[in-house]
Design a protein around this motif. Structure first.
Motif, PDB file in Angstrom:
ATOM      1  N   ASP A  68      76.100  49.150  42.849  1.00 26.37           N
ATOM      2  CA  ASP A  68      75.471  50.342  41.937  1.00 26.37           C
ATOM      3  C   ASP A  68      75.349  51.601  42.771  1.00 26.37           C
ATOM      4  OD1 ASP A  68      75.165  48.523  39.796  1.00 26.37           O
ATOM      5  OD2 ASP A  68      72.773  48.442  40.108  1.00 26.37           O
ATOM      6  N   LEU A  69      74.949  51.459  44.207  1.00 28.86           N
ATOM      7  CA  LEU A  69      74.718  52.616  44.998  1.00 28.86           C
ATOM      8  C   LEU A  69      76.173  53.255  45.200  1.00 28.86           C
ATOM      9  CD1 LEU A  69      73.574  54.819  46.836  1.00 28.86           C
ATOM     10  CD2 LEU A  69      73.573  52.853  48.692  1.00 28.86           C
ATOM     11  N   GLN A  76      79.545  61.254  42.780  1.00 25.26           N
ATOM     12  CA  GLN A  76      78.771  62.255  43.322  1.00 25.26           C
ATOM     13  C   GLN A  76      79.629  63.587  43.954  1.00 25.26           C
ATOM     14  OE1 GLN A  76      75.093  62.751  43.834  1.00 25.26           O
ATOM     15  NE2 GLN A  76      75.122  61.146  42.259  1.00 25.26           N
ATOM     16  N   PRO A  77      79.335  64.510  44.088  1.00 26.06           N
ATOM     17  CA  PRO A  77      79.891  65.662  44.832  1.00 26.06           C
ATOM     18  C   PRO A  77      79.247  65.656  46.276  1.00 26.06           C
ATOM     19  CG  PRO A  77      78.013  66.527  43.272  1.00 26.06           C
ATOM     20  CD  PRO A  77      77.987  65.296  42.793  1.00 26.06           C
ATOM     21  N   ASP A  81      72.146  63.015  44.918  1.00 20.82           N
ATOM     22  CA  ASP A  81      70.963  63.650  44.135  1.00 20.82           C
ATOM     23  C   ASP A  81      69.912  62.449  44.249  1.00 20.82           C
ATOM     24  OD1 ASP A  81      71.978  61.382  42.700  1.00 20.82           O
ATOM     25  OD2 ASP A  81      72.590  62.737  41.043  1.00 20.82           O
ATOM     26  N   ASP A  82      68.897  62.583  43.406  1.00 22.85           N
ATOM     27  CA  ASP A  82      67.750  61.789  43.464  1.00 22.85           C
ATOM     28  C   ASP A  82      67.787  60.471  42.807  1.00 22.85           C
ATOM     29  OD1 ASP A  82      65.931  63.622  44.559  1.00 22.85           O
ATOM     30  OD2 ASP A  82      65.210  64.406  42.588  1.00 22.85           O
ATOM     31  N   PRO A  83      68.740  60.178  41.830  1.00 20.21           N
ATOM     32  CA  PRO A  83      69.045  58.931  41.325  1.00 20.21           C
ATOM     33  C   PRO A  83      69.815  58.176  42.306  1.00 20.21           C
ATOM     34  CG  PRO A  83      69.468  60.511  39.705  1.00 20.21           C
ATOM     35  CD  PRO A  83      69.029  61.424  40.879  1.00 20.21           C
ATOM     36  N   MET A  85      69.444  58.496  45.673  1.00 16.11           N
ATOM     37  CA  MET A  85      68.653  58.232  46.614  1.00 16.11           C
ATOM     38  C   MET A  85      67.804  57.152  46.248  1.00 16.11           C
ATOM     39  SD  MET A  85      68.970  59.854  49.367  1.00 16.11           S
ATOM     40  CE  MET A  85      67.312  59.518  50.318  1.00 16.11           C
ATOM     41  N   GLY A  86      67.464  57.093  44.919  1.00 14.56           N
ATOM     42  CA  GLY A  86      66.626  56.018  44.308  1.00 14.56           C
ATOM     43  C   GLY A  86      67.310  54.516  44.689  1.00 14.56           C
ATOM     44  N   LEU A  87      68.830  54.783  44.281  1.00 13.01           N
ATOM     45  CA  LEU A  87      69.666  53.526  44.466  1.00 13.01           C
ATOM     46  C   LEU A  87      69.795  52.931  45.977  1.00 13.01           C
ATOM     47  CD1 LEU A  87      72.550  54.322  42.012  1.00 13.01           C
ATOM     48  CD2 LEU A  87      70.899  52.717  41.833  1.00 13.01           C
ATOM     49  N   ALA A  88      69.685  54.148  46.939  1.00 18.08           N
ATOM     50  CA  ALA A  88      69.601  53.810  48.436  1.00 18.08           C
ATOM     51  C   ALA A  88      68.252  52.993  48.516  1.00 18.08           C
ATOM     52  CB  ALA A  88      69.714  54.938  49.146  1.00 18.08           C
ATOM     53  N   GLN A  89      67.245  53.510  48.059  1.00 16.98           N
ATOM     54  CA  GLN A  89      66.023  52.798  48.477  1.00 16.98           C
ATOM     55  C   GLN A  89      65.998  51.328  47.842  1.00 16.98           C
ATOM     56  OE1 GLN A  89      63.182  55.840  46.869  1.00 16.98           O
ATOM     57  NE2 GLN A  89      63.137  56.946  48.859  1.00 16.98           N
TER      58      GLN A  89
END
Length: 160
Positions: A68-69, A76-77, A81-83, A85-89
């Motif tokens: 997913d990440l 992404q450019p 973005d925040d989503p 970063m959420g996937l990275a977390q």
């Protein structure tokens, strides 16, 4: 070089599966079947099979989170973005869960690991044998009588 590192890290399940198979002298499928048929015959094998299952599940969650990440990062450019970063977390949490389960499997396979011998191990074994049938203290509220005692006046009935 980076691919070599990630392949080595991702194969935690494979390495531990090989160690389990060598330790018990049979393949995981055979061991799983033996534990299913007689779960109390070898408590160590039963625990290892249980935690290996948890490890495999955690690896699957990690694989999905990484996929997913990567999919999000490909769209992404240059800035994340925040989503994303959420996937990275989510990936970090999945790695932590997988690694924790891997540590439990390693600990179960090591007879000389801290806590596997001595007083702590003896206490744990006693608990596992069901030496305690219930809680040491009462954990539920005491039963109250269905009717109030006669000496206690009830509100609304002309107490005065």
């Amino acid at each position: 070089m980076f691919d070599d590192i990630s392949d080595g890290i991702a194969d935690v399940v494979g390495v531990l599966t090989e160690r389990i198979e060598a330790h018990f002298g049979m393949g995981m499928d055979q061991l799983r079947a033996a534990v299913t048929v007689a779960p109390t015959a070898n408590p160590d094998a039963t625990e290892v099979v249980k935690w290996h299952g948890h490890l495999v599940d955690a690896q699957a969650v990690l694989d999905r989170a990484e996929d997913d990440l990567l999919a999000a990062l490909e769209t992404q450019p240059s800035e994340i973005d925040d989503p994303a970063m959420g996937l990275a977390q989510r990936v970090n949490a999945a790695v932590t869960a997988r690694d924790g389960r891997a540590q439990v499997v390693r600990w179960l396979l090591d007879p000389d690991a801290p806590g596997r011998k001595g007083l702590a191990a003896e206490r744990l074994a006693r608990l596992d044998r069901g030496a305690r049938k219930g809680p040491a203290v009462q954990t539920s509220a005491p039963l109250r009588p269905a009717v109030a005692p006669a000496s206690v006046p009830r509100a609304g009935r002309g107490v005065l």
